[in-house]
Scaffold this motif. Structure first.
Motif, PDB file in Angstrom:
ATOM      1  N   HIS A  33     -37.136 -72.171  18.150  1.00 57.57           N
ATOM      2  CA  HIS A  33     -36.713 -73.781  17.979  1.00 57.57           C
ATOM      3  C   HIS A  33     -35.381 -73.894  18.667  1.00 57.57           C
ATOM      4  N   ASP A  34     -34.963 -73.088  19.655  1.00 61.28           N
ATOM      5  CA  ASP A  34     -33.612 -73.493  20.206  1.00 61.28           C
ATOM      6  C   ASP A  34     -32.620 -73.322  19.388  1.00 61.28           C
ATOM      7  N   VAL A  35     -32.493 -72.313  18.118  1.00 60.74           N
ATOM      8  CA  VAL A  35     -31.738 -71.932  17.389  1.00 60.74           C
ATOM      9  C   VAL A  35     -31.514 -70.486  17.394  1.00 60.74           C
ATOM     10  N   ILE A  36     -30.599 -69.893  17.315  1.00 62.89           N
ATOM     11  CA  ILE A  36     -30.333 -68.255  17.196  1.00 62.89           C
ATOM     12  C   ILE A  36     -30.383 -68.090  15.666  1.00 62.89           C
ATOM     13  N   VAL A  37     -31.647 -67.332  15.562  1.00 60.28           N
ATOM     14  CA  VAL A  37     -31.888 -66.993  14.083  1.00 60.28           C
ATOM     15  C   VAL A  37     -31.616 -65.580  13.936  1.00 60.28           C
ATOM     16  N   GLY A  38     -31.054 -64.780  14.816  1.00 61.63           N
ATOM     17  CA  GLY A  38     -30.571 -63.485  14.686  1.00 61.63           C
ATOM     18  C   GLY A  38     -30.086 -62.781  15.866  1.00 61.63           C
ATOM     19  N   PHE A  39     -29.179 -61.734  15.818  1.00 64.92           N
ATOM     20  CA  PHE A  39     -28.511 -61.159  16.844  1.00 64.92           C
ATOM     21  C   PHE A  39     -28.280 -59.514  16.501  1.00 64.92           C
ATOM     22  N   GLY A  40     -28.376 -58.723  17.389  1.00 66.90           N
ATOM     23  CA  GLY A  40     -28.040 -57.513  17.191  1.00 66.90           C
ATOM     24  C   GLY A  40     -27.396 -56.802  18.303  1.00 66.90           C
ATOM     25  N   SER A  41     -26.548 -55.746  18.308  1.00 64.76           N
ATOM     26  CA  SER A  41     -26.095 -55.222  19.398  1.00 64.76           C
ATOM     27  C   SER A  41     -26.116 -53.854  19.584  1.00 64.76           C
ATOM     28  N   LEU A  42     -25.959 -53.079  20.854  1.00 64.81           N
ATOM     29  CA  LEU A  42     -25.900 -51.637  20.876  1.00 64.81           C
ATOM     30  C   LEU A  42     -24.650 -51.359  21.724  1.00 64.81           C
ATOM     31  N   LEU A  43     -23.967 -50.483  20.915  1.00 66.57           N
ATOM     32  CA  LEU A  43     -22.700 -50.187  21.883  1.00 66.57           C
ATOM     33  C   LEU A  43     -22.885 -48.684  22.213  1.00 66.57           C
ATOM     34  N   ASP A  44     -22.449 -48.364  23.440  1.00 65.04           N
ATOM     35  CA  ASP A  44     -22.483 -46.958  24.343  1.00 65.04           C
ATOM     36  C   ASP A  44     -23.982 -46.543  24.259  1.00 65.04           C
ATOM     37  N   GLY A  45     -24.904 -47.223  24.339  1.00 68.39           N
ATOM     38  CA  GLY A  45     -26.232 -46.723  24.149  1.00 68.39           C
ATOM     39  C   GLY A  45     -26.885 -46.058  23.181  1.00 68.39           C
ATOM     40  N   ASN A  46     -25.855 -46.115  21.968  1.00 68.22           N
ATOM     41  CA  ASN A  46     -26.468 -45.202  20.856  1.00 68.22           C
ATOM     42  C   ASN A  46     -25.841 -45.536  19.279  1.00 68.22           C
ATOM     43  N   TYR A  47     -25.147 -46.475  19.389  1.00 73.65           N
ATOM     44  CA  TYR A  47     -24.495 -47.237  18.110  1.00 73.65           C
ATOM     45  C   TYR A  47     -24.941 -48.548  17.959  1.00 73.65           C
ATOM     46  N   LEU A  48     -25.704 -49.112  16.915  1.00 74.00           N
ATOM     47  CA  LEU A  48     -26.098 -50.274  16.348  1.00 74.00           C
ATOM     48  C   LEU A  48     -24.806 -50.616  15.767  1.00 74.00           C
ATOM     49  N   ASP A  49     -24.255 -51.747  16.419  1.00 81.37           N
ATOM     50  CA  ASP A  49     -22.905 -52.299  16.017  1.00 81.37           C
ATOM     51  C   ASP A  49     -23.202 -53.475  14.949  1.00 81.37           C
ATOM     52  N   PHE A  50     -23.893 -54.695  15.664  1.00 83.02           N
ATOM     53  CA  PHE A  50     -24.242 -55.828  14.936  1.00 83.02           C
ATOM     54  C   PHE A  50     -25.829 -56.055  14.583  1.00 83.02           C
ATOM     55  N   MET A  51     -26.171 -56.472  13.437  1.00 83.31           N
ATOM     56  CA  MET A  51     -27.607 -56.826  13.254  1.00 83.31           C
ATOM     57  C   MET A  51     -27.674 -58.148  12.096  1.00 83.31           C
ATOM     58  N   TYR A  52     -27.583 -59.108  12.342  1.00 82.40           N
ATOM     59  CA  TYR A  52     -27.445 -60.268  11.372  1.00 82.40           C
ATOM     60  C   TYR A  52     -28.555 -61.319  11.978  1.00 82.40           C
ATOM     61  N   VAL A  53     -29.140 -61.720  10.734  1.00 82.10           N
ATOM     62  CA  VAL A  53     -30.286 -62.733  10.719  1.00 82.10           C
ATOM     63  C   VAL A  53     -30.119 -63.903   9.801  1.00 82.10           C
ATOM     64  N   HIS A  54     -30.262 -65.084  10.515  1.00 81.92           N
ATOM     65  CA  HIS A  54     -29.865 -66.273   9.852  1.00 81.92           C
ATOM     66  C   HIS A  54     -30.428 -66.404   8.457  1.00 81.92           C
ATOM     67  N   LYS A  55     -29.602 -67.027   7.808  1.00 85.89           N
ATOM     68  CA  LYS A  55     -29.854 -67.121   6.208  1.00 85.89           C
ATOM     69  C   LYS A  55     -31.092 -67.810   5.948  1.00 85.89           C
ATOM     70  N   ASP A  56     -31.619 -68.781   6.607  1.00 86.50           N
ATOM     71  CA  ASP A  56     -32.935 -69.380   6.534  1.00 86.50           C
ATOM     72  C   ASP A  56     -33.996 -68.743   7.171  1.00 86.50           C
ATOM     73  N   TYR A  57     -33.841 -67.441   7.693  1.00 89.03           N
ATOM     74  CA  TYR A  57     -35.107 -66.942   8.452  1.00 89.03           C
ATOM     75  C   TYR A  57     -35.082 -65.605   8.048  1.00 89.03           C
TER      76      TYR A  57
END
Length: 158
Positions: A68-92
């Motif tokens: 619904h045009d809202v960012i409900v989560g995000f995640g990131s990969l650093l150097d192809g093998n390190y999961l740096d960020f992983m967050y999901v919106h409190k309402d989702y």
């Protein structure tokens, strides 16, 4: 997951304000059972590190989950093998969003020829990652200001 489609796309610098807000709110509300007020305040304050966040977008493979045009989560990969960020919106929470992001990031790690993916996982997220095949390598104590935050170095063979 509801019938409403979640769109996964790459993040850009213009997404940072909404991402940082999601980051702060997730820590404050979702992590309240495992971390006290002062710990959450210190952790969330890292959203003020402008260069760190700009480098997140510039140097990492960052995916957003949009509903619904809202960012409900995000995640990131650093150097192809390190999961740096992983967050999901409190309402989702508990709607399959973290699962979608994790699968997409693991697929990217495989595409980049990684055989193992590692991450530093909060007490809150540890059960989710264990269900996805990640194992604890070690417990870590991180000094942030005058508080200690416990998290876990975890890994998964791809």
């Amino acid at each position: 997951m509801s019938k409403d489609k979640v769109i996964i796309r790459r993040a850009s610098l213009s997404d940072l304000p909404e991402m940082k807000e999601l980051f702060r709110e997730t820590i404050q509300y979702v992590c309240a059972n495992e971390y006290d007020d002062e710990q959450r305040k210190q952790w969330a304050s890292s959203s003020e590190k402008t260069e760190r966040w700009e480098n997140l977008i510039r140097l990492q493979y960052v995916l957003l989950a949009i509903k619904h045009d809202v960012i409900v989560g995000f995640g990131s990969l650093l150097d192809g093998n390190y999961l740096d960020f992983m967050y999901v919106h409190k309402d989702y929470q508990r709607q399959g969003i973290a699962d979608l992001l994790l699968r997409a990031l693991e697929a990217e790690a495989l595409r980049q020829k990684a055989t193992v993916i590692t991450s530093d996982i909060s007490k809150t997220a540890r059960p989710f990652f264990e269900k996805k095949g990640y194992v604890v390598v070690t417990e870590q104590q991180n000094q942030r200001g005058d508080v200690i935050l416990i998290n876990y170095k975890m890994k998964k063979e791809l």
